[in-house]
Design an enzyme around this catalytic site. Structure first.
Site, PDB file in Angstrom:
ATOM      1  N   SER A 199      37.529  35.472  58.048  1.00  9.33           N
ATOM      2  CA  SER A 199      36.683  36.217  57.113  1.00  9.33           C
ATOM      3  C   SER A 199      36.755  35.584  55.726  1.00  9.33           C
ATOM      4  CB  SER A 199      37.091  37.695  57.101  1.00  9.33           C
ATOM      5  OG  SER A 199      38.467  37.834  56.812  1.00  9.33           O
ATOM      6  N   ASP A 232      41.730  39.029  42.772  1.00 11.54           N
ATOM      7  CA  ASP A 232      41.151  40.364  42.617  1.00 11.54           C
ATOM      8  C   ASP A 232      41.963  41.441  43.335  1.00 11.54           C
ATOM      9  OD1 ASP A 232      40.676  39.683  45.217  1.00 11.54           O
ATOM     10  OD2 ASP A 232      38.492  39.753  45.097  1.00 11.54           O
ATOM     11  N   HIS A 254      41.758  38.631  47.481  1.00 11.69           N
ATOM     12  CA  HIS A 254      41.558  37.216  47.760  1.00 11.69           C
ATOM     13  C   HIS A 254      42.590  36.368  47.019  1.00 11.69           C
ATOM     14  CE1 HIS A 254      37.592  39.128  48.537  1.00 11.69           C
ATOM     15  NE2 HIS A 254      37.775  38.465  49.670  1.00 11.69           N
TER      16      HIS A 254
END
Length: 257
Positions: free
Chosen positions: A14, A188, A191
């Site tokens: 992902s 963040d 990530h």
């Protein structure tokens, strides 16, 4: 295709994978380390969970392809671990289904060829405080992601890999070994920053160095393409070598030895 042919590594997953060439990410670091040794392809899909990945695993990794990867590094789990939405929509996948989805994905990857190796990356931690602060600054609702949920999905994935004899990396634990992981390892809260990515690379190279695979896929064991001396490596009149570009590259990679 261009030649000569090299071992093919595929990074699949992902957004942790899709963004791995950004922010001095782990995919970019691996591509640098393996320059002139292996080709590294990115197959990352932001927002995907294991359910979506399983639906198209045959398209992303077709069994009848003439060239199969030497290594697949696969990651799904962060989106699966998000809290369920009252509507029934969203990326959440119940833990038992996540485990079975990953089992089927990994079995498929292992079946691509006798030489295809697989490394599973477990669900990394998240910085809940950073997620909340980011949501406040962006005036949006914070994502329903908790470090405890990440731990459960990480542990379940690792247990699956022990069961089916697949190399796995416990990212949830590895990243939290840093005292400042909650602020240093993320962009963040979810990530990975360059510091977080360095941990991923260290763990991957550790597995590649210790694995009893033939051939060995650690970067120091793979031949360098066109490894003869460069015509730029000249000897000046004083007997000293001019700039040796290969030595510069080796010096840059020495931290990954």
């Amino acid at each position: 295709m261009v030649g000569p042919s090299r071992p093919l590594f595929v990074l699949s997953g992902s957004s942790i994978v899709q963004f791995s060439y950004s922010e001095e990410g782990w995919g970019a670091i691996l591509a640098d380390i393996y320059s002139r040794k292996a080709d590294i392809l990115l197959r990352g899909y932001s927002g995907w969970n294991s359910r979506r990945a399983l639906q198209v695993v045959n398209q992303v990794f077709p069994k009848d392809d003439s060239v199969q990867p030497s290594l697949v590094i696969v990651y799904f789990g962060g989106n699966d671990s998000m809290g369920p939405h009252s509507s029934g929509l969203g990326p959440h996948v119940p833990l038992p289904e996540y485990v079975e989805n990953m089992r089927k994905i990994i079995v498929h990857l292992k079946s691509l060829s006798e030489k295809t190796r697989v490394i599973f990356l477990s669900c990394p931690p998240v910085s809940e405080e950073m997620i909340r602060n980011r949501a406040i600054s962006d005036l949006i609702s914070p994502l329903d992601r908790t470090n405890e949920a990440c731990k459960r999905y990480s542990e379940a994935g690792l247990e699956l890999c022990r069961e089916i004899d697949v190399k796995a990396i416990d990212l949830w634990s590895a990243i939290q070994k840093r005292d400042d992981w909650m602020t240093a390892c993320f962009t963040d809260g979810i990530h990975l920053s360059s510091e977080g990515s360095k941990i991923v690379v260290e763990e991957i190279l550790k597995v590649l160095k210790e694995a009893k695979w033939e051939p060995c896929l650690h970067w120091k064991s793979l031949p360098t393409e066109f490894s003869e001396d460069s015509p730029c490596d000249l000897v000046a009149s004083d007997g000293k070598n001019t700039t040796n570009f290969s030595e510069v590259v080796i010096h840059r990679k020495i931290q990954w030895d």
